[in-house]
Motif scaffolding. Structure first.
Motif, mmCIF file in Angstrom:
data_model
loop_
_atom_site.group_PDB
_atom_site.id
_atom_site.type_symbol
_atom_site.label_atom_id
_atom_site.label_comp_id
_atom_site.label_asym_id
_atom_site.label_seq_id
_atom_site.Cartn_x
_atom_site.Cartn_y
_atom_site.Cartn_z
ATOM 1 N N HIS A 180 0.822 -1.207 0.000
ATOM 2 C CA HIS A 180 0.000 0.000 0.000
ATOM 3 C C HIS A 180 0.860 1.263 0.000
ATOM 4 O O HIS A 180 0.565 2.232 -0.698
ATOM 5 C CB HIS A 180 -0.934 -0.014 1.216
ATOM 6 C CG HIS A 180 -1.704 1.253 1.401
ATOM 7 N ND1 HIS A 180 -2.786 1.582 0.611
ATOM 8 C CD2 HIS A 180 -1.537 2.276 2.279
ATOM 9 C CE1 HIS A 180 -3.261 2.761 1.001
ATOM 10 N NE2 HIS A 180 -2.526 3.193 2.016
ATOM 11 N N ASP A 216 -4.751 2.622 11.965
ATOM 12 C CA ASP A 216 -5.873 2.753 11.030
ATOM 13 C C ASP A 216 -5.659 1.924 9.771
ATOM 14 O O ASP A 216 -6.570 1.231 9.302
ATOM 15 C CB ASP A 216 -6.093 4.222 10.639
ATOM 16 C CG ASP A 216 -6.673 5.060 11.756
ATOM 17 O OD1 ASP A 216 -7.127 4.487 12.777
ATOM 18 O OD2 ASP A 216 -6.672 6.304 11.622
ATOM 19 N N HIS A 217 -4.462 1.979 9.230
ATOM 20 C CA HIS A 217 -4.180 1.224 8.006
ATOM 21 C C HIS A 217 -4.142 -0.282 8.260
ATOM 22 O O HIS A 217 -4.625 -1.055 7.436
ATOM 23 C CB HIS A 217 -2.886 1.717 7.367
ATOM 24 C CG HIS A 217 -3.065 2.966 6.579
ATOM 25 N ND1 HIS A 217 -3.212 4.199 7.171
ATOM 26 C CD2 HIS A 217 -3.150 3.169 5.246
ATOM 27 C CE1 HIS A 217 -3.362 5.106 6.233
ATOM 28 N NE2 HIS A 217 -3.330 4.517 5.052
ATOM 29 N N GLN A 223 -5.876 -1.870 10.460
ATOM 30 C CA GLN A 223 -7.269 -2.289 10.611
ATOM 31 C C GLN A 223 -7.954 -2.391 9.249
ATOM 32 O O GLN A 223 -8.679 -3.334 8.978
ATOM 33 C CB GLN A 223 -8.030 -1.327 11.524
ATOM 34 C CG GLN A 223 -9.428 -1.791 11.851
ATOM 35 C CD GLN A 223 -9.434 -3.149 12.546
ATOM 36 O OE1 GLN A 223 -8.981 -3.278 13.667
ATOM 37 N NE2 GLN A 223 -9.933 -4.168 11.870
ATOM 38 N N ARG A 224 -7.709 -1.423 8.384
ATOM 39 C CA ARG A 224 -8.301 -1.463 7.045
ATOM 40 C C ARG A 224 -7.791 -2.648 6.224
ATOM 41 O O ARG A 224 -8.540 -3.253 5.460
ATOM 42 C CB ARG A 224 -8.000 -0.169 6.291
ATOM 43 C CG ARG A 224 -8.827 0.973 6.800
ATOM 44 C CD ARG A 224 -8.739 2.261 6.022
ATOM 45 N NE ARG A 224 -7.926 2.288 4.842
ATOM 46 C CZ ARG A 224 -7.172 3.321 4.462
ATOM 47 N NH1 ARG A 224 -7.109 4.389 5.223
ATOM 48 N NH2 ARG A 224 -6.488 3.294 3.345
ATOM 49 N N THR A 232 -10.915 -7.568 13.791
ATOM 50 C CA THR A 232 -10.945 -6.300 14.509
ATOM 51 C C THR A 232 -9.852 -6.333 15.564
ATOM 52 O O THR A 232 -9.767 -7.284 16.344
ATOM 53 C CB THR A 232 -12.313 -6.076 15.177
ATOM 54 O OG1 THR A 232 -13.314 -6.093 14.160
ATOM 55 C CG2 THR A 232 -12.349 -4.753 15.902
#
Length: 95
Positions: free
Chosen positions: A23, A76-77, A79-80, A86
């Motif tokens: 990413h 955040d990344h 988790q995405r 989770t």
């Protein structure tokens, strides 16, 4: 340099390393394999390590605000990238 780390339980830590590093590979000169990832952000650095059922993320930055921002961005990344899992992120800071 300030440091912070977190360990998360996951079914496939290697997959998370590959996805996160791919990413960010268009913005940063990342290096990675199935067990380790390194992401040199402009304001700090992130190291990822895969162990059996666990991913460890370590971030480093020059000041507390940058460190906090990196913790948030990496969490955040991750988790995405996880899709169906989770995570709970309990960052541990070191001076």
């Amino acid at each position: 340099m300030l440091e912070s780390s977190v360990q998360i339980t996951t079914t496939d830590p290697s997959r998370l390393i590959r996805r996160l590093c791919k990413h960010w590979s268009h913005k940063f000169e990342v290096t990675y394999d199935d067990r380790h990832g390194s992401i040199p952000f402009g304001s700090g650095h992130c190291e990822l390590r895969a162990d059996e059922g666990r991913l460890t993320a370590e971030v480093r930055a020059e000041d507390p605000a940058q460190l906090e921002k990196l913790e948030t961005v990496v969490a955040d990344h991750l988790q995405r990238m996880a899709a169906d899992e989770t995570f709970s992120f309990d960052w541990k800071r070191r001076a």
